[in-house]
Design a protein around this motif. Structure first.
Motif, PDB file in Angstrom:
ATOM      1  N   GLN A  51      27.010 -27.145  -7.917  1.00  0.00           N
ATOM      2  CA  GLN A  51      26.135 -28.207  -8.393  1.00  0.00           C
ATOM      3  C   GLN A  51      26.970 -29.215  -9.165  1.00  0.00           C
ATOM      4  O   GLN A  51      27.560 -28.893 -10.181  1.00  0.00           O
ATOM      5  CB  GLN A  51      25.051 -27.622  -9.315  1.00  0.00           C
ATOM      6  CG  GLN A  51      24.022 -28.630  -9.777  1.00  0.00           C
ATOM      7  CD  GLN A  51      23.020 -28.928  -8.699  1.00  0.00           C
ATOM      8  OE1 GLN A  51      22.937 -28.204  -7.727  1.00  0.00           O
ATOM      9  NE2 GLN A  51      22.266 -29.996  -8.860  1.00  0.00           N
ATOM     10  N   GLN A  52      27.098 -30.446  -8.676  1.00  0.00           N
ATOM     11  CA  GLN A  52      27.853 -31.475  -9.348  1.00  0.00           C
ATOM     12  C   GLN A  52      26.907 -32.415 -10.082  1.00  0.00           C
ATOM     13  O   GLN A  52      25.751 -32.560  -9.717  1.00  0.00           O
ATOM     14  CB  GLN A  52      28.681 -32.280  -8.331  1.00  0.00           C
ATOM     15  CG  GLN A  52      29.688 -31.407  -7.553  1.00  0.00           C
ATOM     16  CD  GLN A  52      30.747 -30.822  -8.457  1.00  0.00           C
ATOM     17  OE1 GLN A  52      31.068 -31.415  -9.481  1.00  0.00           O
ATOM     18  NE2 GLN A  52      31.318 -29.682  -8.066  1.00  0.00           N
ATOM     19  N   TYR A  53      27.416 -33.102 -11.087  1.00  0.00           N
ATOM     20  CA  TYR A  53      26.598 -33.965 -11.924  1.00  0.00           C
ATOM     21  C   TYR A  53      27.137 -35.370 -11.950  1.00  0.00           C
ATOM     22  O   TYR A  53      28.254 -35.595 -12.389  1.00  0.00           O
ATOM     23  CB  TYR A  53      26.543 -33.428 -13.347  1.00  0.00           C
ATOM     24  CG  TYR A  53      25.702 -32.217 -13.380  1.00  0.00           C
ATOM     25  CD1 TYR A  53      24.339 -32.305 -13.599  1.00  0.00           C
ATOM     26  CD2 TYR A  53      26.247 -30.973 -13.104  1.00  0.00           C
ATOM     27  CE1 TYR A  53      23.557 -31.186 -13.586  1.00  0.00           C
ATOM     28  CE2 TYR A  53      25.461 -29.859 -13.076  1.00  0.00           C
ATOM     29  CZ  TYR A  53      24.116 -29.971 -13.324  1.00  0.00           C
ATOM     30  OH  TYR A  53      23.330 -28.860 -13.323  1.00  0.00           O
ATOM     31  N   PRO A  54      26.349 -36.344 -11.571  1.00  0.00           N
ATOM     32  CA  PRO A  54      25.125 -36.206 -10.779  1.00  0.00           C
ATOM     33  C   PRO A  54      25.461 -35.873  -9.335  1.00  0.00           C
ATOM     34  O   PRO A  54      26.553 -36.212  -8.880  1.00  0.00           O
ATOM     35  CB  PRO A  54      24.464 -37.599 -10.897  1.00  0.00           C
ATOM     36  CG  PRO A  54      25.605 -38.512 -11.150  1.00  0.00           C
ATOM     37  CD  PRO A  54      26.665 -37.732 -11.907  1.00  0.00           C
ATOM     38  N   PRO A  55      24.560 -35.208  -8.557  1.00  0.00           N
ATOM     39  CA  PRO A  55      24.870 -34.885  -7.164  1.00  0.00           C
ATOM     40  C   PRO A  55      25.208 -36.157  -6.398  1.00  0.00           C
ATOM     41  O   PRO A  55      24.486 -37.150  -6.506  1.00  0.00           O
ATOM     42  CB  PRO A  55      23.575 -34.232  -6.663  1.00  0.00           C
ATOM     43  CG  PRO A  55      22.888 -33.769  -7.899  1.00  0.00           C
ATOM     44  CD  PRO A  55      23.256 -34.765  -8.957  1.00  0.00           C
ATOM     45  N   PRO A  56      26.317 -36.157  -5.639  1.00  0.00           N
ATOM     46  CA  PRO A  56      26.738 -37.379  -4.968  1.00  0.00           C
ATOM     47  C   PRO A  56      25.664 -37.981  -4.086  1.00  0.00           C
ATOM     48  O   PRO A  56      25.487 -39.192  -4.047  1.00  0.00           O
ATOM     49  CB  PRO A  56      27.956 -36.911  -4.147  1.00  0.00           C
ATOM     50  CG  PRO A  56      28.454 -35.703  -4.867  1.00  0.00           C
ATOM     51  CD  PRO A  56      27.225 -35.047  -5.427  1.00  0.00           C
ATOM     52  N   ASN A  57      24.913 -37.127  -3.375  1.00  0.00           N
ATOM     53  CA  ASN A  57      23.928 -37.677  -2.469  1.00  0.00           C
ATOM     54  C   ASN A  57      22.600 -37.970  -3.144  1.00  0.00           C
ATOM     55  O   ASN A  57      21.639 -38.326  -2.488  1.00  0.00           O
ATOM     56  CB  ASN A  57      23.705 -36.710  -1.304  1.00  0.00           C
ATOM     57  CG  ASN A  57      23.183 -35.378  -1.772  1.00  0.00           C
ATOM     58  OD1 ASN A  57      23.221 -35.102  -2.972  1.00  0.00           O
ATOM     59  ND2 ASN A  57      22.721 -34.546  -0.845  1.00  0.00           N
ATOM     60  N   GLN A  58      22.529 -37.782  -4.457  1.00  0.00           N
ATOM     61  CA  GLN A  58      21.278 -38.026  -5.158  1.00  0.00           C
ATOM     62  C   GLN A  58      21.453 -39.005  -6.308  1.00  0.00           C
ATOM     63  O   GLN A  58      20.523 -39.251  -7.055  1.00  0.00           O
ATOM     64  CB  GLN A  58      20.718 -36.712  -5.706  1.00  0.00           C
ATOM     65  CG  GLN A  58      20.338 -35.720  -4.625  1.00  0.00           C
ATOM     66  CD  GLN A  58      19.877 -34.407  -5.217  1.00  0.00           C
ATOM     67  OE1 GLN A  58      19.874 -34.230  -6.422  1.00  0.00           O
ATOM     68  NE2 GLN A  58      19.490 -33.482  -4.358  1.00  0.00           N
ATOM     69  N   VAL A 278      21.791 -17.761  -5.850  1.00  0.00           N
ATOM     70  CA  VAL A 278      22.615 -18.283  -6.933  1.00  0.00           C
ATOM     71  C   VAL A 278      22.925 -19.750  -6.699  1.00  0.00           C
ATOM     72  O   VAL A 278      23.019 -20.204  -5.555  1.00  0.00           O
ATOM     73  CB  VAL A 278      23.931 -17.474  -7.060  1.00  0.00           C
ATOM     74  CG1 VAL A 278      24.774 -17.608  -5.812  1.00  0.00           C
ATOM     75  CG2 VAL A 278      24.725 -17.909  -8.284  1.00  0.00           C
ATOM     76  N   VAL A 279      23.071 -20.478  -7.806  1.00  0.00           N
ATOM     77  CA  VAL A 279      23.679 -21.798  -7.836  1.00  0.00           C
ATOM     78  C   VAL A 279      24.705 -21.785  -8.957  1.00  0.00           C
ATOM     79  O   VAL A 279      24.412 -21.343 -10.073  1.00  0.00           O
ATOM     80  CB  VAL A 279      22.653 -22.920  -8.077  1.00  0.00           C
ATOM     81  CG1 VAL A 279      23.345 -24.237  -8.404  1.00  0.00           C
ATOM     82  CG2 VAL A 279      21.746 -23.091  -6.860  1.00  0.00           C
ATOM     83  N   THR A 280      25.934 -22.206  -8.669  1.00  0.00           N
ATOM     84  CA  THR A 280      26.963 -22.268  -9.695  1.00  0.00           C
ATOM     85  C   THR A 280      27.125 -23.705 -10.155  1.00  0.00           C
ATOM     86  O   THR A 280      27.083 -24.641  -9.358  1.00  0.00           O
ATOM     87  CB  THR A 280      28.303 -21.735  -9.167  1.00  0.00           C
ATOM     88  OG1 THR A 280      28.690 -22.472  -8.009  1.00  0.00           O
ATOM     89  CG2 THR A 280      28.190 -20.264  -8.827  1.00  0.00           C
ATOM     90  N   THR A 281      27.324 -23.872 -11.458  1.00  0.00           N
ATOM     91  CA  THR A 281      27.437 -25.193 -12.068  1.00  0.00           C
ATOM     92  C   THR A 281      28.718 -25.252 -12.899  1.00  0.00           C
ATOM     93  O   THR A 281      28.812 -24.581 -13.926  1.00  0.00           O
ATOM     94  CB  THR A 281      26.230 -25.484 -12.972  1.00  0.00           C
ATOM     95  OG1 THR A 281      25.022 -25.319 -12.234  1.00  0.00           O
ATOM     96  CG2 THR A 281      26.307 -26.903 -13.522  1.00  0.00           C
ATOM     97  N   PRO A 282      29.707 -26.021 -12.493  1.00  0.00           N
ATOM     98  CA  PRO A 282      30.914 -26.158 -13.311  1.00  0.00           C
ATOM     99  C   PRO A 282      30.598 -26.868 -14.634  1.00  0.00           C
ATOM    100  O   PRO A 282      29.939 -27.900 -14.651  1.00  0.00           O
ATOM    101  CB  PRO A 282      31.839 -27.019 -12.434  1.00  0.00           C
ATOM    102  CG  PRO A 282      31.309 -26.881 -11.044  1.00  0.00           C
ATOM    103  CD  PRO A 282      29.830 -26.717 -11.197  1.00  0.00           C
ATOM    104  N   LEU A 283      31.071 -26.284 -15.725  1.00  0.00           N
ATOM    105  CA  LEU A 283      30.946 -26.882 -17.056  1.00  0.00           C
ATOM    106  C   LEU A 283      32.339 -26.855 -17.684  1.00  0.00           C
ATOM    107  O   LEU A 283      32.699 -25.901 -18.369  1.00  0.00           O
ATOM    108  CB  LEU A 283      29.950 -26.093 -17.920  1.00  0.00           C
ATOM    109  CG  LEU A 283      28.503 -26.009 -17.410  1.00  0.00           C
ATOM    110  CD1 LEU A 283      27.682 -25.090 -18.303  1.00  0.00           C
ATOM    111  CD2 LEU A 283      27.871 -27.378 -17.337  1.00  0.00           C
ATOM    112  N   PRO A 284      33.140 -27.871 -17.452  1.00  0.00           N
ATOM    113  CA  PRO A 284      34.535 -27.825 -17.890  1.00  0.00           C
ATOM    114  C   PRO A 284      34.725 -27.583 -19.376  1.00  0.00           C
ATOM    115  O   PRO A 284      35.745 -27.025 -19.788  1.00  0.00           O
ATOM    116  CB  PRO A 284      35.065 -29.211 -17.479  1.00  0.00           C
ATOM    117  CG  PRO A 284      34.172 -29.640 -16.356  1.00  0.00           C
ATOM    118  CD  PRO A 284      32.824 -29.096 -16.700  1.00  0.00           C
ATOM    119  N   ASP A 285      33.747 -27.984 -20.192  1.00  0.00           N
ATOM    120  CA  ASP A 285      33.882 -27.816 -21.649  1.00  0.00           C
ATOM    121  C   ASP A 285      33.109 -26.612 -22.164  1.00  0.00           C
ATOM    122  O   ASP A 285      32.819 -26.508 -23.349  1.00  0.00           O
ATOM    123  CB  ASP A 285      33.409 -29.081 -22.370  1.00  0.00           C
ATOM    124  CG  ASP A 285      31.951 -29.412 -22.054  1.00  0.00           C
ATOM    125  OD1 ASP A 285      31.334 -28.690 -21.230  1.00  0.00           O
ATOM    126  OD2 ASP A 285      31.427 -30.388 -22.609  1.00  0.00           O
TER     127      ASP A 285
END
Length: 390
Positions: A51-58, A278-285
């Motif tokens: 899951q990227q923020y914001p989703p590229p296609n959205q 599952v959905v994984t969400t990268p949170l670099p911090d």
């Protein structure tokens, strides 16, 4: 049948045997090995949706949020989502996070963990457990994390060092060194010293207790090798795992700055292959910046072959959705679990280094509805990502 699948099936059988003995896993699941350090993946690396923020296609289609979350301490700006390089930005200065005095951060930095003060200062008498709503929030449960309130007032300590179904190393205790309140925050602390691994596993006395509602908390987890912090839910005792269901809201492991939003209601075998989403969400911090994790649910009655819907949130943004599976327990029977596991299958057998590892929870509450109300929930459902089978 391949040898790899045989090993996978044996893990599922071992899980069934573990539960026949009356022991709960630390996460009540023997995770399939893909994605864990030191093990060969069985599936393509993209088995978990990222899951990227914001989703590229959205990015252009994402509808505006309704009323912004009240009293939001951290996370993205409330009025709009900025460009990708600014996502998960720093919190406003006036809401800066104040960690416990020991340690200054969640990673170990000394061979011997410092002693936990036995005479921690008492601030004020604990506020009522059900606080009056703030800024029109419809809160029906908000536990006190005042230093004078015992942790056991809101949670039961589950105890033991029997591996919890995943060959884990930690011994869960009710020692105040492993769970306490500080600065109106709940701290679950893992301590590692000279081959001793202690931690806490808390289960809330309070259940969701509503056919619909919203659970939210702001969390700073420890991120390090051999550490597996989790903020999740199971039905109240007695229950049958996994068929009664399991909901994971915030969990990560092995120092990976990735959150796993999960739903489980089956064994790890061919027949139940699609009962782990599952959905994984990268949170670099993730290791130094708190994030707010939410979960909203609507459970229906009287509709054939239909139970209702669930949405997972991070900092007010929907990251995963799922239908309530048939045959699982009603969500109003679910209660909250907070724990730090160490080593075991999920961590690939890796153990943490000597030191202390803190899972810090603040602003935990159960509300009658999510921010923006149920109309916003419907919009969130329309744009959230559906969980993918593990």
């Amino acid at each position: 049948m391949s040898s790899t699948f045989n090993k996978f099936l044996e893990k599922g059988k071992a899980k069934v045997k573990e539960y026949a003995g009356g022991q709960h896993s630390s996460h009540n699941q023997n995770y399939p090995p893909q994605g864990y350090p030191g093990q060969q993946p069985q599936h393509p690396s993209n088995a978990y949706p990222q899951q990227q923020y914001p989703p590229p296609n959205q990015q252009q289609q994402y509808p505006p949020y309704g009323a912004p979350p009240q009293n939001q301490q951290w996370g993205p700006p409330q009025n709009q989502w900025g460009p990708p390089q600014q996502r998960w930005g720093p919190p406003p200065p006036q809401h800066a996070f104040s960690p416990p005095p020991i340690p200054q951060h969640s990673k170990p930095h000394t061979p011997n963990p410092p002693p936990v003060p036995q005479n921690r200062p008492i601030s004020n008498p604990p506020p009522p457990q059900n606080l009056p709503p703030a800024n029109n929030e419809k809160v029906y449960w908000k536990p006190s994390f005042d230093a004078s309130t015992p942790v056991s007032h809101n949670f039961r300590h589950e105890l033991g060092d029997h591996g919890w179904g995943n060959n884990e190393k930690q011994n869960y205790t009710d020692n105040p060194a492993n769970s306490f309140h500080h600065d109106n925050r709940l701290v679950v602390r893992g301590l590692v010293q000279n081959g001793s691994y202690t931690s806490a596993r808390l289960t809330s006395h309070q259940t969701l207790s509503r056919p619909r509602g919203y659970l939210t908390a702001t969390i700073l987890p420890p991120c390090a090798e051999g550490i597996w912090p989790a903020y999740w839910m199971l039905p109240k005792d007695p229950f049958q795992w996994p068929t009664d269901g399991e909901i994971d809201i915030a969990e990560s492991w092995m120092g990976q700055n990735i959150n796993h939003s999960c739903l489980h209601w089956g064994q790890y075998n061919g027949e139940d292959w699609n009962k782990h989403q599952v959905v994984t969400t990268p949170l670099p911090d993730m290791s130094h910046q708190p994030h707010t994790f939410g979960f909203a649910w609507i459970e229906e009655e009287g509709i054939p072959d239909w139970r209702g819907r669930m949405v997972w949130y991070i900092d007010g943004r929907p990251v995963m959705k799922a239908n309530i599976p048939q045959g699982t327990r009603r969500l109003e029977d679910f209660r909250l679990l907070i724990n730090i596991a160490m080593g075991g299958n999920v961590c690939g057998g890796k153990l943490p280094k000597d030191g202390y590892y803190d899972l810090v929870v603040s602003d935990l509450k159960m509300c009658e509805e999510p921010a923006g109300g149920w109309q916003q929930f419907e919009r969130d459902w329309g744009i959230a990502t559906e969980g993918k089978p593990m």
